[in-house]
Write a protein that holds these residues in place. Sequence first.
Motif, PDB file in Angstrom:
ATOM      1  N   VAL A 253       0.856  -1.183   0.000  1.00 14.09           N
ATOM      2  CA  VAL A 253       0.000   0.000   0.000  1.00 14.09           C
ATOM      3  C   VAL A 253       0.895   1.237   0.000  1.00 14.09           C
ATOM      4  CG1 VAL A 253      -0.183   0.066   2.536  1.00 14.09           C
ATOM      5  CG2 VAL A 253      -1.941   1.140   1.131  1.00 14.09           C
ATOM      6  N   PHE A 254       0.503   2.255  -0.771  1.00  9.71           N
ATOM      7  CA  PHE A 254       1.255   3.498  -0.844  1.00  9.71           C
ATOM      8  C   PHE A 254       0.885   4.420   0.315  1.00  9.71           C
ATOM      9  CE2 PHE A 254       1.410   2.001  -5.194  1.00  9.71           C
ATOM     10  CZ  PHE A 254       2.650   2.417  -5.660  1.00  9.71           C
ATOM     11  N   SER A 255       1.850   5.240   0.736  1.00  8.83           N
ATOM     12  CA  SER A 255       1.550   6.273   1.712  1.00  8.83           C
ATOM     13  C   SER A 255       0.670   7.336   1.052  1.00  8.83           C
ATOM     14  CB  SER A 255       2.843   6.891   2.242  1.00  8.83           C
ATOM     15  OG  SER A 255       3.584   7.473   1.180  1.00  8.83           O
ATOM     16  N   PRO A 256      -0.045   8.156   1.830  1.00  9.47           N
ATOM     17  CA  PRO A 256      -1.005   9.096   1.244  1.00  9.47           C
ATOM     18  C   PRO A 256      -0.408  10.024   0.199  1.00  9.47           C
ATOM     19  CG  PRO A 256      -1.352   8.941   3.599  1.00  9.47           C
ATOM     20  CD  PRO A 256      -0.109   8.167   3.307  1.00  9.47           C
ATOM     21  N   GLU A 257       0.825  10.498   0.413  1.00  7.63           N
ATOM     22  CA  GLU A 257       1.438  11.410  -0.542  1.00  7.63           C
ATOM     23  C   GLU A 257       2.186  10.666  -1.648  1.00  7.63           C
ATOM     24  OE1 GLU A 257       4.802  10.120   1.823  1.00  7.63           O
ATOM     25  OE2 GLU A 257       2.704  10.572   2.259  1.00  7.63           O
ATOM     26  N   GLY A 288       3.818 -13.301   7.633  1.00  9.51           N
ATOM     27  CA  GLY A 288       2.674 -14.199   7.503  1.00  9.51           C
ATOM     28  C   GLY A 288       1.693 -13.673   6.476  1.00  9.51           C
ATOM     29  N   ALA A 289       0.443 -14.112   6.613  1.00  7.87           N
ATOM     30  CA  ALA A 289      -0.606 -13.666   5.686  1.00  7.87           C
ATOM     31  C   ALA A 289      -1.119 -12.304   6.152  1.00  7.87           C
ATOM     32  CB  ALA A 289      -1.738 -14.687   5.651  1.00  7.87           C
ATOM     33  N   LEU A 290      -0.306 -11.277   5.938  1.00  8.23           N
ATOM     34  CA  LEU A 290      -0.606  -9.930   6.414  1.00  8.23           C
ATOM     35  C   LEU A 290      -1.362  -9.203   5.311  1.00  8.23           C
ATOM     36  CD1 LEU A 290       2.918  -9.382   7.943  1.00  8.23           C
ATOM     37  CD2 LEU A 290       0.823  -9.861   9.189  1.00  8.23           C
ATOM     38  N   ILE A 291      -2.678  -9.231   5.388  1.00  8.91           N
ATOM     39  CA  ILE A 291      -3.474  -8.830   4.228  1.00  8.91           C
ATOM     40  C   ILE A 291      -4.210  -7.512   4.403  1.00  8.91           C
ATOM     41  CG2 ILE A 291      -3.809 -11.185   3.421  1.00  8.91           C
ATOM     42  CD1 ILE A 291      -6.526 -11.189   4.751  1.00  8.91           C
ATOM     43  N   TYR A 292      -4.169  -6.909   5.595  1.00 13.77           N
ATOM     44  CA  TYR A 292      -4.822  -5.623   5.805  1.00 13.77           C
ATOM     45  C   TYR A 292      -3.764  -4.606   6.193  1.00 13.77           C
ATOM     46  CZ  TYR A 292      -8.941  -8.599   6.132  1.00 13.77           C
ATOM     47  OH  TYR A 292      -9.915  -9.538   5.883  1.00 13.77           O
ATOM     48  N   MET A 293      -3.663  -3.523   5.421  1.00  9.82           N
ATOM     49  CA  MET A 293      -2.667  -2.490   5.693  1.00  9.82           C
ATOM     50  C   MET A 293      -3.308  -1.119   5.484  1.00  9.82           C
ATOM     51  SD  MET A 293       0.661  -4.096   3.771  1.00  9.82           S
ATOM     52  CE  MET A 293       1.768  -2.940   4.567  1.00  9.82           C
ATOM     53  N   LYS A 294      -3.111  -0.216   6.442  1.00  9.44           N
ATOM     54  CA  LYS A 294      -3.669   1.126   6.357  1.00  9.44           C
ATOM     55  C   LYS A 294      -2.654   2.133   6.883  1.00  9.44           C
ATOM     56  CE  LYS A 294      -8.058   0.001   5.290  1.00  9.44           C
ATOM     57  NZ  LYS A 294      -8.782   0.485   4.073  1.00  9.44           N
ATOM     58  N   PHE A 295      -2.368   3.176   6.088  1.00  3.92           N
ATOM     59  CA  PHE A 295      -1.645   4.331   6.588  1.00  3.92           C
ATOM     60  C   PHE A 295      -2.635   5.294   7.237  1.00  3.92           C
ATOM     61  CE2 PHE A 295       1.867   3.265   3.688  1.00  3.92           C
ATOM     62  CZ  PHE A 295       2.975   3.672   4.436  1.00  3.92           C
ATOM     63  N   SER A 296      -2.187   6.033   8.232  1.00  2.00           N
ATOM     64  CA  SER A 296      -2.993   7.144   8.721  1.00  2.00           C
ATOM     65  C   SER A 296      -3.016   8.220   7.645  1.00  2.00           C
ATOM     66  CB  SER A 296      -2.406   7.694  10.026  1.00  2.00           C
ATOM     67  OG  SER A 296      -1.069   8.140   9.821  1.00  2.00           O
ATOM     68  N   SER A 297      -3.994   9.107   7.699  1.00  2.00           N
ATOM     69  CA  SER A 297      -4.128  10.116   6.652  1.00  2.00           C
ATOM     70  C   SER A 297      -2.950  11.083   6.604  1.00  2.00           C
ATOM     71  CB  SER A 297      -5.431  10.894   6.846  1.00  2.00           C
ATOM     72  OG  SER A 297      -5.490  11.462   8.144  1.00  2.00           O
ATOM     73  N   ASN A 298      -2.224  11.239   7.713  1.00  2.00           N
ATOM     74  CA  ASN A 298      -1.041  12.101   7.703  1.00  2.00           C
ATOM     75  C   ASN A 298       0.235  11.333   7.395  1.00  2.00           C
ATOM     76  OD1 ASN A 298      -0.542  10.701  10.076  1.00  2.00           O
ATOM     77  ND2 ASN A 298      -0.934  12.442  11.430  1.00  2.00           N
ATOM     78  N   ALA A 316       5.400   4.859  11.160  1.00  2.00           N
ATOM     79  CA  ALA A 316       5.713   4.616   9.752  1.00  2.00           C
ATOM     80  C   ALA A 316       7.085   5.144   9.358  1.00  2.00           C
ATOM     81  CB  ALA A 316       4.639   5.252   8.860  1.00  2.00           C
ATOM     82  N   HIS A 317       7.606   6.116  10.096  1.00  2.00           N
ATOM     83  CA  HIS A 317       8.893   6.708   9.732  1.00  2.00           C
ATOM     84  C   HIS A 317      10.067   5.870  10.220  1.00  2.00           C
ATOM     85  CE1 HIS A 317       6.680  10.236   8.451  1.00  2.00           C
ATOM     86  NE2 HIS A 317       6.117  10.323   9.647  1.00  2.00           N
ATOM     87  N   THR A 318       9.924   5.264  11.392  1.00  2.00           N
ATOM     88  CA  THR A 318      11.051   4.541  11.997  1.00  2.00           C
ATOM     89  C   THR A 318      10.901   3.025  11.957  1.00  2.00           C
ATOM     90  OG1 THR A 318      10.055   4.540  14.203  1.00  2.00           O
ATOM     91  CG2 THR A 318      11.353   6.479  13.578  1.00  2.00           C
ATOM     92  N   GLY A 343     -12.385  -8.313   7.970  1.00  2.00           N
ATOM     93  CA  GLY A 343     -12.498  -6.963   7.450  1.00  2.00           C
ATOM     94  C   GLY A 343     -11.932  -5.974   8.444  1.00  2.00           C
ATOM     95  N   LEU A 344     -11.437  -4.837   7.937  1.00  2.00           N
ATOM     96  CA  LEU A 344     -10.802  -3.842   8.800  1.00  2.00           C
ATOM     97  C   LEU A 344     -11.129  -2.459   8.273  1.00  2.00           C
ATOM     98  CD1 LEU A 344      -7.254  -3.877  10.283  1.00  2.00           C
ATOM     99  CD2 LEU A 344      -7.952  -1.916   8.902  1.00  2.00           C
ATOM    100  N   GLY A 345     -11.462  -1.543   9.174  1.00  2.00           N
ATOM    101  CA  GLY A 345     -11.701  -0.152   8.816  1.00  2.00           C
ATOM    102  C   GLY A 345     -11.115   0.761   9.870  1.00  2.00           C
ATOM    103  N   VAL A 346     -10.718   1.971   9.460  1.00  2.00           N
ATOM    104  CA  VAL A 346     -10.125   2.925  10.394  1.00  2.00           C
ATOM    105  C   VAL A 346     -10.665   4.324  10.106  1.00  2.00           C
ATOM    106  CG1 VAL A 346      -7.996   1.587  10.616  1.00  2.00           C
ATOM    107  CG2 VAL A 346      -8.131   3.418   8.906  1.00  2.00           C
ATOM    108  N   THR A 347     -10.627   5.186  11.115  1.00  2.00           N
ATOM    109  CA  THR A 347     -10.856   6.604  10.879  1.00  2.00           C
ATOM    110  C   THR A 347      -9.589   7.198  10.294  1.00  2.00           C
ATOM    111  OG1 THR A 347     -10.179   7.081  13.157  1.00  2.00           O
ATOM    112  CG2 THR A 347     -12.529   6.802  12.747  1.00  2.00           C
ATOM    113  N   GLY A 348      -9.677   8.423   9.788  1.00  2.00           N
ATOM    114  CA  GLY A 348      -8.596   9.010   9.014  1.00  2.00           C
ATOM    115  C   GLY A 348      -7.216   8.880   9.615  1.00  2.00           C
TER     116      GLY A 348
END
Length: 432
Positions: A253-257, A288-298, A316-318, A343-348
Amino acid sequence: MKKWGVVLVVGLILQNDSAIFAESMKGRRDITLEHKQKFSKPIKFLGIGIDSGGNPYPKFIASQRYIKILGVKGEIKRLITRKENPKGSLNTGIYQNEYGNNLAVHITNGYSDARESWLNGEYFIFDGEGHETLHIKHFDDNTTPIPSPSGDYAVGWPSPAEGVGGPPIFYDVNGYRNKWAGRWWKWARRAFKGEAVREWPAIYGVEDVNFSADGNRVVVGGYKGDPIISGRTFMYDANGNLLWKIPGSGKAVFSPEGKYLAQAGWLGTRLLSTDTGQVIWENKKVNGALIYMKFSSNGDSLLVASSQGNVYFFNAHTGKILWQLAGQSLPNMPHGFNFGIKGLGVTGNIKIIALAAETFRIKNHYPETLNDYLILLSGKGRLISTLTLPPDTFTLEGMFYGGSVPLAFSRDGDKLMIVTKNDLRTYKIHEK
């Protein structure tokens, strides 16, 4: 209307040697069922959109007979039926892009038992208003390409029925964007005689495809046989030109920017430079089977979760793990059962995390589900609430999500919309 109870202590035990975040708290939020929309028949697909006010709403609905693109008030923006292709089938190839409201639809001309795949037909990409952004009238390939965020091109690959391996194919209104893909088959045969295939290795198959938010970069995971041993990662531009490739593959998954690429799989979790493929940090123990990935909006945080129920929260930086938990260690989880995330969901900025999960065991070689769960965690790993649901609530028939249950928060985090087997539910999250 049901109200969630509050569960206290969270015990966290995982194999990682980093400091483990374990904290008890009295829940400060509660959640109530605000609305339930029953389905007349089991749906095949339901995509969730976010309106201008930041609220989730049903955006795409599909059944065996139709596909609807809806507006924020439930009005039909576009209706697609078999009438557009009477001999065709709407039973395949529906894909919503996670970066926006683009929807890809592959209307096939039936199914071939001999080829073990769908026959050719037409391919569409629609935007959130129901407008066509791409239409390939004579689509000869039997897979469904993934729509780009821009909606003017898509990326697909040969189906397994066509043999071992095959390159990513960039489609637009003129056919193949990456002209080398059309010549790949000849090059692949030469590769067996020692001539290297630069853009895509001989007999490699596609494992995963993901876009940057602007659609200018496409990352593709490839493998030959065992992805743990042979996996590679390839970065392309929007025209299918290879920018770089490195060993190893996995969910990406790409970072937001768009500056960084996070990747997780059987060989570990790592952060790469999008421009060069350089490894910035790596954690080989989170694998392992790491299938859900989310960056924070910042872009400061990275959430990684596995279907087996392990959740990791990184700086995410370190690459430092700030907290982690094992789903089986949550309070009131039954002993002797496996815990799985569906399933996985997050706020911004990942202030709240929602997990659609299940407990199950293997009985007579088949999985037997005990219960499904909707679990809320804070962005610091604290358990907020757990709702126990009947088994197979999140067993969605015919869904094209790779096993992922669609769910989405409102922008301010006070509402959660989630798709179940028989209905669409909206929960209200509020201060106690």
